[in-house]
Every structure is written in structure tokens, then in C-alpha cells.
Design a protein around this motif. Structure first.
Motif, mmCIF file in Angstrom:
data_model
loop_
_atom_site.group_PDB
_atom_site.id
_atom_site.type_symbol
_atom_site.label_atom_id
_atom_site.label_comp_id
_atom_site.label_asym_id
_atom_site.label_seq_id
_atom_site.Cartn_x
_atom_site.Cartn_y
_atom_site.Cartn_z
ATOM 1 N N ASP A 132 0.827 -1.205 0.000
ATOM 2 C CA ASP A 132 0.000 0.000 0.000
ATOM 3 C C ASP A 132 0.864 1.259 0.000
ATOM 4 O OD1 ASP A 132 -2.436 -1.521 2.167
ATOM 5 O OD2 ASP A 132 -2.349 -1.412 -0.015
ATOM 6 N N LEU A 133 2.063 1.161 0.541
ATOM 7 C CA LEU A 133 2.980 2.296 0.528
ATOM 8 C C LEU A 133 3.599 2.466 -0.844
ATOM 9 C CD1 LEU A 133 4.773 4.467 1.884
ATOM 10 C CD2 LEU A 133 6.297 2.619 2.560
ATOM 11 N N ILE A 134 4.087 1.387 -1.414
ATOM 12 C CA ILE A 134 4.845 1.455 -2.657
ATOM 13 C C ILE A 134 3.979 1.887 -3.836
ATOM 14 C CG2 ILE A 134 6.136 0.052 -4.327
ATOM 15 C CD1 ILE A 134 7.072 -1.654 -1.981
ATOM 16 N N GLU A 135 2.736 1.433 -3.861
ATOM 17 C CA GLU A 135 1.926 1.566 -5.063
ATOM 18 C C GLU A 135 1.130 2.856 -5.157
ATOM 19 O OE1 GLU A 135 -0.452 -1.902 -5.106
ATOM 20 O OE2 GLU A 135 1.217 -3.269 -5.477
ATOM 21 N N GLN A 136 1.242 3.726 -4.167
ATOM 22 C CA GLN A 136 0.430 4.939 -4.177
ATOM 23 C C GLN A 136 1.271 6.165 -4.520
ATOM 24 O OE1 GLN A 136 -2.892 4.821 -3.776
ATOM 25 N NE2 GLN A 136 -2.664 2.601 -3.638
ATOM 26 N N LEU A 137 0.638 7.169 -5.078
ATOM 27 C CA LEU A 137 1.268 8.449 -5.367
ATOM 28 C C LEU A 137 0.624 9.504 -4.479
ATOM 29 C CD1 LEU A 137 3.187 10.150 -7.124
ATOM 30 C CD2 LEU A 137 1.267 10.508 -8.702
ATOM 31 N N PHE A 138 1.446 10.294 -3.798
ATOM 32 C CA PHE A 138 0.926 11.226 -2.803
ATOM 33 C C PHE A 138 1.293 12.657 -3.150
ATOM 34 C CE2 PHE A 138 2.593 7.331 -0.749
ATOM 35 C CZ PHE A 138 1.381 6.668 -0.700
ATOM 36 N N ASN A 139 0.432 13.559 -2.728
ATOM 37 C CA ASN A 139 0.629 14.969 -3.062
ATOM 38 C C ASN A 139 0.741 15.872 -1.842
ATOM 39 O OD1 ASN A 139 0.431 14.600 -5.936
ATOM 40 N ND2 ASN A 139 -1.770 14.284 -5.651
ATOM 41 N N ASP A 140 0.713 15.325 -0.642
ATOM 42 C CA ASP A 140 0.826 16.162 0.548
ATOM 43 C C ASP A 140 1.771 15.497 1.539
ATOM 44 O OD1 ASP A 140 -0.676 14.534 2.660
ATOM 45 O OD2 ASP A 140 -2.157 14.647 1.051
ATOM 46 N N GLU A 141 2.075 16.200 2.623
ATOM 47 C CA GLU A 141 3.017 15.699 3.617
ATOM 48 C C GLU A 141 2.360 15.632 4.990
ATOM 49 O OE1 GLU A 141 6.648 17.951 3.435
ATOM 50 O OE2 GLU A 141 7.345 16.820 1.702
ATOM 51 N N THR A 142 1.134 15.219 5.040
ATOM 52 C CA THR A 142 0.418 15.099 6.295
ATOM 53 C C THR A 142 1.058 14.031 7.178
ATOM 54 O OG1 THR A 142 -1.627 15.723 5.183
ATOM 55 C CG2 THR A 142 -1.839 14.669 7.331
ATOM 56 N N ILE A 143 1.121 14.320 8.476
ATOM 57 C CA ILE A 143 1.602 13.353 9.455
ATOM 58 C C ILE A 143 0.421 12.962 10.336
ATOM 59 C CG2 ILE A 143 3.223 12.920 11.345
ATOM 60 C CD1 ILE A 143 4.546 13.412 8.630
ATOM 61 N N PRO A 144 0.121 11.671 10.484
ATOM 62 C CA PRO A 144 -1.014 11.274 11.326
ATOM 63 C C PRO A 144 -0.789 11.647 12.781
ATOM 64 C CG PRO A 144 0.306 9.360 10.720
ATOM 65 C CD PRO A 144 0.818 10.508 9.916
ATOM 66 N N VAL A 145 -1.874 11.847 13.506
ATOM 67 C CA VAL A 145 -1.814 12.254 14.909
ATOM 68 C C VAL A 145 -2.438 11.178 15.787
ATOM 69 C CG1 VAL A 145 -1.877 14.691 14.296
ATOM 70 C CG2 VAL A 145 -4.028 13.480 14.742
ATOM 71 N N LEU A 146 -2.280 11.325 17.091
ATOM 72 C CA LEU A 146 -2.943 10.428 18.034
ATOM 73 C C LEU A 146 -4.444 10.669 17.996
ATOM 74 C CD1 LEU A 146 -0.617 10.732 21.163
ATOM 75 C CD2 LEU A 146 -0.614 8.915 19.427
ATOM 76 N N ASP A 147 -5.206 9.593 18.088
ATOM 77 C CA ASP A 147 -6.657 9.762 18.126
ATOM 78 C C ASP A 147 -7.120 10.071 19.548
ATOM 79 O OD1 ASP A 147 -6.674 7.334 19.503
ATOM 80 O OD2 ASP A 147 -8.107 6.362 18.153
ATOM 81 N N ALA A 148 -8.417 10.288 19.704
ATOM 82 C CA ALA A 148 -8.966 10.707 21.003
ATOM 83 C C ALA A 148 -8.730 9.660 22.080
ATOM 84 C CB ALA A 148 -10.462 10.993 20.861
ATOM 85 N N ASN A 149 -8.792 8.382 21.732
ATOM 86 C CA ASN A 149 -8.582 7.338 22.732
ATOM 87 C C ASN A 149 -7.142 7.321 23.231
ATOM 88 O OD1 ASN A 149 -11.208 6.267 22.866
ATOM 89 N ND2 ASN A 149 -10.871 5.005 21.060
ATOM 90 N N CYS A 150 -6.173 7.448 22.333
ATOM 91 C CA CYS A 150 -4.773 7.485 22.754
ATOM 92 C C CYS A 150 -4.490 8.730 23.602
ATOM 93 C CB CYS A 150 -3.855 7.446 21.540
ATOM 94 S SG CYS A 150 -3.635 5.796 20.820
ATOM 95 N N ILE A 151 -5.067 9.860 23.210
ATOM 96 C CA ILE A 151 -4.880 11.085 23.994
ATOM 97 C C ILE A 151 -5.470 10.922 25.388
ATOM 98 C CG2 ILE A 151 -5.519 13.525 24.175
ATOM 99 C CD1 ILE A 151 -5.345 13.642 21.104
#
Length: 260
Positions: A232-251
Motif C-alpha cells: 500500500d505504501l509502494i503503489e500509491q502516489l501522494f501529493n501532501d506531507e500530512t503526518i497522522p496524529v494520536l486519536d482521542a482514545n490514545c490522547i
């Protein structure tokens, strides 16, 4: 749902439980030879409250050693500092200038290998009011070649440069900044006791552990999500540099253990 570009990258991150919970401090770990003593060779997660709260330590420092060719991305370190400042109750978070160390001249490094390197190279240890952490970047793979990073002690993470190369080159790959920022944040998340690390005190306020994949969140949009598919990483083309965050449960979990 989490963008598909993050599924492969998060599948490469691992928390490593070790059997050193009662080991003695290495020389110098008491903060310059004084009376203060802190055990830096416990299991990952066992310093979660010390990291998250200001009860024992009001300041945090991060020491970084890297092998030739693998100096950490500056933006990724800025992202890590921002993450720590956002979630830890500390008056200051200081990431020390990275230090180049000699190559280990190995194609791969085991958990024991990185522990040995730390014992030889780590210079900063916790002292009164200041909690010290350690980050190592090697010039070889982990023994599981697709693994980006491991949390191997209660204040220590290791990352594997060639795996960064693999994840940040080729058609549709993430940028080097994304790869490092995600992995740095994710492994520090395990040091904070996420998700449901035994003995960490970062207990789940709501059940959200992906039990099939260990100490990871079941929310696909969360930084602590785990997935196995590298394709899923190799085969996709991306246009932004978003970094995922902790969700409400982890927070909620880290807030219950002294964090923000």
C-alpha cells in the motif's frame, strides 16, 4: 480513514519488550556520579509517567547518535519536538545536536546490538529534574528487514537507515521527512505506554487495542495504528506531507497518566 500512504509505513514500526526490568544502571547513568540514580534499562513503557507528567521531571532532553550517511531529517526532529511539547507536561523539551558515530559495519543490527551500541555511546543520563532519552540511527537494517524502528528500553529508541531508504524512494513513496517524522513519533508513543503496554500506567480508558497486532491502536486514522501491507505504501502516489496524529482514545490514555 487514514490515507493509504500511511498504512505501509506504520506496518514497519515495532515495540520491543526486553527482559532487563531489574538491571543495574550503566556507568554514569546516575547523572554525573552524584547520588541521583535512574534505571535506563527497563522495558519500554515503564518510564511513561516520568515522561508524561511533571511530578518527577520538569525537563526532557533527547540525545541522538547516527551512523554515517543517516543524519536525521531536520524537519522530522522539529516534528518530534512539537509532538513531545504538545503531549508531555514539561517546561522544556530539548533535542540535542545529533552526533555522528562510527559505522558498526554490519548489514543488520539486532536488539542486543543496539543495546551494546548505546552502552558504548550514550552520554546523557537522567538527573534531578531532567529526564534523558536516547535515539540511535544505524546504517544497517534491523534483523527484520522491513522494520523502521524499535523501542528497546524505557528511554531508548533505535531506527534503521536502510529501511528509511526503502520507504522513501521509488514511485509513490513517502518523503524522507514523512518517514522519519512518523517513525520518531510512533516509537516515542510506545515509550509513553501506548497502546496498553503492561506496567506503563498508560491504561486504556476505552478499549481500543488492536490485539492481533500487539501494542497498537485499532483506529486506522491514529498514529499508533499498525498494518502489515507494505504494498500500500509502494503503489500509491501522494501529493501532501500530512503526518497522522494520536486519536482521542490514545490522547485520553496519556492524559490519564499525567500527559496533555
Amino acid at each position: 480513514m487514514i490515507p493509504s500512504k500511511f498504512i505501509g509505513i506504520l506496518s514497519l514500526l515495532i515495540i520491543l519488550t526486553v527482559s532487563y526490568g531489574c538491571t543495574n544502571n550503566p556507568p554514569g547513568s546516575g547523572g554525573g556520579g552524584g547520588e541521583f540514580s535512574y534505571d535506563h534499562q527497563q522495558n519500554p513503557g515503564l518510564s511513561a509517567n516520568d515522561l508524561l507528567s511533571d511530578e518527577s521531571f520538569s525537563e526532557l532532553i533527547v540525545e541522538i547518535d547516527y551512523m554515517p550517511g543517516y543524519a536525521p531529517n531536520t524537519r522530522a526532529l522539529d516534528s518530534l519536538r512539537a509532538f513531545l511539547e504538545q503531549r508531555l507536561n514539561k517546561t522544556s523539551v530539548t533535542i540535542l545536536a545529533p552526533t555522528q558515530i562510527p559505522s558498526g559495519d554490519q548489514n543488520s543490527y539486532s536488539a542486543n546490538d543496539v543495546r551494546e551500541i548505546e552502552s558504548q555511546r550514550r552520554n546523557n543520563f537522567s538527573e534531578e529534574g531532567i529526564l534523558a532519552t536516547y535515539l540511535l540511527i544505524t546504517d544497517g537494517y534491523y534483523t527484520q528487514q522491513n522494520v523502521l524502528g524499535i523501542a528497546y528500553y524505557n528511554t531508548s529508541n533505535a531506527f534503521f537507515g536502510p529501511a528509511y531508504d526503502d520507504a522513501s524512494t521509488g514511485f509513490g513513496s513517502l518523503t524522507r521527512y514523512q518517514v522519519e517524522a512518523i517513525s520518531f513519533r510512533h516509537e516515542f508513543g510506545h515509550l509513553l505506554g501506548l497502546v496498553n503496554v503492561p506496567g506503563s500506567g498508560t491504561d486504556m480508558q476505552t478499549d481500543h487495542q488492536d490485539e492481533q497486532n500487539g501494542s497498537h491502536c485499532d483506529n486506522e486514522s491514529c498514529l499508533m495504528y499498525y498494518a502489515m501491507q507494505r504494498s500500500d505504501l509502494i503503489e500509491q502516489l501522494f501529493n501532501d506531507e500530512t503526518i497522522p496524529v494520536l486519536d482521542a482514545n490514545c490522547i485520553a490514555d496519556i492524559q490519564a497518566n499525567g500527559g496533555k
